[in-house]
Design a protein around this motif. Structure first.
Motif, PDB file in Angstrom:
ATOM      1  N   VAL A  20      11.998  25.907  -7.494  1.00 23.92           N
ATOM      2  CA  VAL A  20      10.993  25.933  -8.575  1.00 23.92           C
ATOM      3  C   VAL A  20      10.785  27.151  -8.851  1.00 23.92           C
ATOM      4  O   VAL A  20      10.564  26.935 -10.328  1.00 23.92           O
ATOM      5  CB  VAL A  20       9.467  25.755  -7.292  1.00 23.92           C
ATOM      6  CG1 VAL A  20       8.558  25.767  -8.333  1.00 23.92           C
ATOM      7  CG2 VAL A  20       9.491  24.185  -7.102  1.00 23.92           C
ATOM      8  N   LEU A  21      11.006  28.411  -8.491  1.00 21.90           N
ATOM      9  CA  LEU A  21      10.611  29.427  -9.431  1.00 21.90           C
ATOM     10  C   LEU A  21      11.750  29.571 -10.332  1.00 21.90           C
ATOM     11  O   LEU A  21      11.577  30.008 -11.369  1.00 21.90           O
ATOM     12  CB  LEU A  21      10.586  30.735  -8.473  1.00 21.90           C
ATOM     13  CG  LEU A  21       9.397  30.803  -7.631  1.00 21.90           C
ATOM     14  CD1 LEU A  21       9.480  31.909  -6.818  1.00 21.90           C
ATOM     15  CD2 LEU A  21       8.177  30.723  -8.553  1.00 21.90           C
ATOM     16  N   ASN A  55       7.499  18.399   2.812  1.00 21.87           N
ATOM     17  CA  ASN A  55       6.999  19.762   2.348  1.00 21.87           C
ATOM     18  C   ASN A  55       6.679  19.810   0.847  1.00 21.87           C
ATOM     19  O   ASN A  55       7.746  19.585   0.195  1.00 21.87           O
ATOM     20  CB  ASN A  55       7.770  20.837   3.032  1.00 21.87           C
ATOM     21  CG  ASN A  55       7.131  22.119   2.887  1.00 21.87           C
ATOM     22  OD1 ASN A  55       5.965  22.271   3.372  1.00 21.87           O
ATOM     23  ND2 ASN A  55       7.902  23.183   2.257  1.00 21.87           N
ATOM     24  N   ALA A  56       5.817  20.170   0.174  1.00 21.84           N
ATOM     25  CA  ALA A  56       5.609  20.551  -1.273  1.00 21.84           C
ATOM     26  C   ALA A  56       5.673  22.022  -1.366  1.00 21.84           C
ATOM     27  O   ALA A  56       5.173  22.664  -0.693  1.00 21.84           O
ATOM     28  CB  ALA A  56       4.054  19.733  -1.581  1.00 21.84           C
ATOM     29  N   VAL A  57       6.434  22.070  -2.516  1.00 21.35           N
ATOM     30  CA  VAL A  57       6.549  23.810  -3.001  1.00 21.35           C
ATOM     31  C   VAL A  57       6.206  23.661  -4.479  1.00 21.35           C
ATOM     32  O   VAL A  57       6.810  22.596  -5.208  1.00 21.35           O
ATOM     33  CB  VAL A  57       7.952  24.256  -2.872  1.00 21.35           C
ATOM     34  CG1 VAL A  57       8.060  25.448  -3.536  1.00 21.35           C
ATOM     35  CG2 VAL A  57       8.526  24.249  -1.386  1.00 21.35           C
ATOM     36  N   LEU A  58       5.075  24.284  -4.744  1.00 25.62           N
ATOM     37  CA  LEU A  58       4.406  24.308  -6.111  1.00 25.62           C
ATOM     38  C   LEU A  58       4.018  25.692  -6.673  1.00 25.62           C
ATOM     39  O   LEU A  58       3.752  26.534  -5.753  1.00 25.62           O
ATOM     40  CB  LEU A  58       3.305  23.400  -6.277  1.00 25.62           C
ATOM     41  CG  LEU A  58       2.196  23.612  -4.986  1.00 25.62           C
ATOM     42  CD1 LEU A  58       0.781  23.724  -5.797  1.00 25.62           C
ATOM     43  CD2 LEU A  58       2.251  22.181  -4.269  1.00 25.62           C
ATOM     44  N   ILE A  59       3.654  25.766  -7.728  1.00 22.84           N
ATOM     45  CA  ILE A  59       3.110  26.809  -8.543  1.00 22.84           C
ATOM     46  C   ILE A  59       1.586  27.064  -8.165  1.00 22.84           C
ATOM     47  O   ILE A  59       0.995  25.631  -8.502  1.00 22.84           O
ATOM     48  CB  ILE A  59       3.629  26.837  -9.974  1.00 22.84           C
ATOM     49  CG1 ILE A  59       5.118  26.696 -10.307  1.00 22.84           C
ATOM     50  CG2 ILE A  59       3.042  28.150 -10.558  1.00 22.84           C
ATOM     51  CD1 ILE A  59       5.595  27.996  -9.626  1.00 22.84           C
ATOM     52  N   THR A  88       4.075  24.674 -14.923  1.00 24.99           N
ATOM     53  CA  THR A  88       3.872  24.252 -13.698  1.00 24.99           C
ATOM     54  C   THR A  88       4.908  23.215 -13.186  1.00 24.99           C
ATOM     55  O   THR A  88       5.741  22.709 -13.936  1.00 24.99           O
ATOM     56  CB  THR A  88       2.517  23.978 -13.208  1.00 24.99           C
ATOM     57  OG1 THR A  88       2.456  23.633 -11.749  1.00 24.99           O
ATOM     58  CG2 THR A  88       2.090  22.588 -13.661  1.00 24.99           C
ATOM     59  N   GLN A  89       5.045  23.424 -11.806  1.00 20.28           N
ATOM     60  CA  GLN A  89       6.000  22.240 -11.259  1.00 20.28           C
ATOM     61  C   GLN A  89       5.834  22.105  -9.808  1.00 20.28           C
ATOM     62  O   GLN A  89       5.418  22.992  -9.205  1.00 20.28           O
ATOM     63  CB  GLN A  89       7.429  22.686 -11.570  1.00 20.28           C
ATOM     64  CG  GLN A  89       8.366  21.581 -11.110  1.00 20.28           C
ATOM     65  CD  GLN A  89       9.874  21.747 -11.109  1.00 20.28           C
ATOM     66  OE1 GLN A  89      10.217  22.950 -11.034  1.00 20.28           O
ATOM     67  NE2 GLN A  89      10.624  20.883 -11.221  1.00 20.28           N
ATOM     68  N   PRO A 132       9.592  16.847 -13.199  1.00 13.88           N
ATOM     69  CA  PRO A 132       9.948  17.822 -14.201  1.00 13.88           C
ATOM     70  C   PRO A 132       8.753  18.923 -14.627  1.00 13.88           C
ATOM     71  O   PRO A 132       7.793  18.569 -13.979  1.00 13.88           O
ATOM     72  CB  PRO A 132       9.726  16.696 -15.438  1.00 13.88           C
ATOM     73  CG  PRO A 132       9.998  15.594 -14.980  1.00 13.88           C
ATOM     74  CD  PRO A 132       9.466  15.502 -13.557  1.00 13.88           C
ATOM     75  N   SER A 133       9.302  19.905 -14.908  1.00 15.77           N
ATOM     76  CA  SER A 133       8.161  21.172 -15.265  1.00 15.77           C
ATOM     77  C   SER A 133       7.248  20.784 -16.306  1.00 15.77           C
ATOM     78  O   SER A 133       7.683  19.781 -17.115  1.00 15.77           O
ATOM     79  CB  SER A 133       8.842  22.470 -15.383  1.00 15.77           C
ATOM     80  OG  SER A 133       9.461  22.451 -16.553  1.00 15.77           O
ATOM     81  N   TYR A 134       6.032  21.249 -16.346  1.00 13.56           N
ATOM     82  CA  TYR A 134       5.119  21.005 -17.316  1.00 13.56           C
ATOM     83  C   TYR A 134       4.774  22.248 -17.738  1.00 13.56           C
ATOM     84  O   TYR A 134       4.006  22.995 -16.984  1.00 13.56           O
ATOM     85  CB  TYR A 134       3.880  20.060 -16.791  1.00 13.56           C
ATOM     86  CG  TYR A 134       3.033  19.823 -17.775  1.00 13.56           C
ATOM     87  CD1 TYR A 134       3.166  18.762 -18.624  1.00 13.56           C
ATOM     88  CD2 TYR A 134       1.843  20.791 -18.109  1.00 13.56           C
ATOM     89  CE1 TYR A 134       2.181  18.423 -19.778  1.00 13.56           C
ATOM     90  CE2 TYR A 134       0.990  20.357 -18.900  1.00 13.56           C
ATOM     91  CZ  TYR A 134       1.189  19.345 -19.925  1.00 13.56           C
ATOM     92  OH  TYR A 134       0.209  19.115 -21.133  1.00 13.56           O
TER      93      TYR A 134
END
Length: 136
Positions: A20-21, A55-59, A88-89, A132-134
């Protein structure tokens, strides 16, 4: 067995966070100019019939990364992002499901769906979906 599942969950979270990063650093998605331009409220939704551990990985709202267990579907999380966060994603990874089970990850901004990304569990019962990232 329980310790093996925890170790696998931790590894999935770490790999997901790194991914994600990296995606945020390379983000090139942009708002489509609709009437919700400028909205910083993002709702992430995960639906489906996957029966394993997800598991969710997010900003985060301030731009950092975090990992969160999803204990039941449907699941959602709404975040209002700070003005200095450019994008964010979310990515979802899971294990322990049955082959063919599915999830769908939605990104909703200002009340309008921006993306819907499906995923299907592999023959080994694992699943991975990155929306997709936003970019704001």
């Amino acid at each position: 067995m329980v310790q093996t599942v925890k170790l696998m969950k931790n590894r999935l979270a770490m790999y997901g966070l790194v991914w994600v990063l990296a995606m945020v650093a390379m983000a090139c998605s942009s708002d489509d100019g609709d009437d919700n331009a400028g909205s910083r409220e993002v709702k992430f939704e995960v639906t489906g019939n996957f029966t394993g551990q997800l598991n969710a990985v997010l900003i985060t709202a301030s731009g950092g990364g975090t990992s969160e267990s999803i204990n039941a579907l449907p699941w959602s999380k709404t975040i209002t992002y700070e003005s200095n966060v450019p994008t964010t994603q979310i990515s979802i990874a899971g294990a322990g499901g049955d082959p063919g089970e599915t999830i769908t990850v939605k990104v909703i901004v200002g009340g309008k769906e921006k993306s819907s990304t499906p995923g299907t569990a592999t023959n080994s019962g694992t699943i991975a979906v990155a929306a997709p990232s936003y970019a704001f």
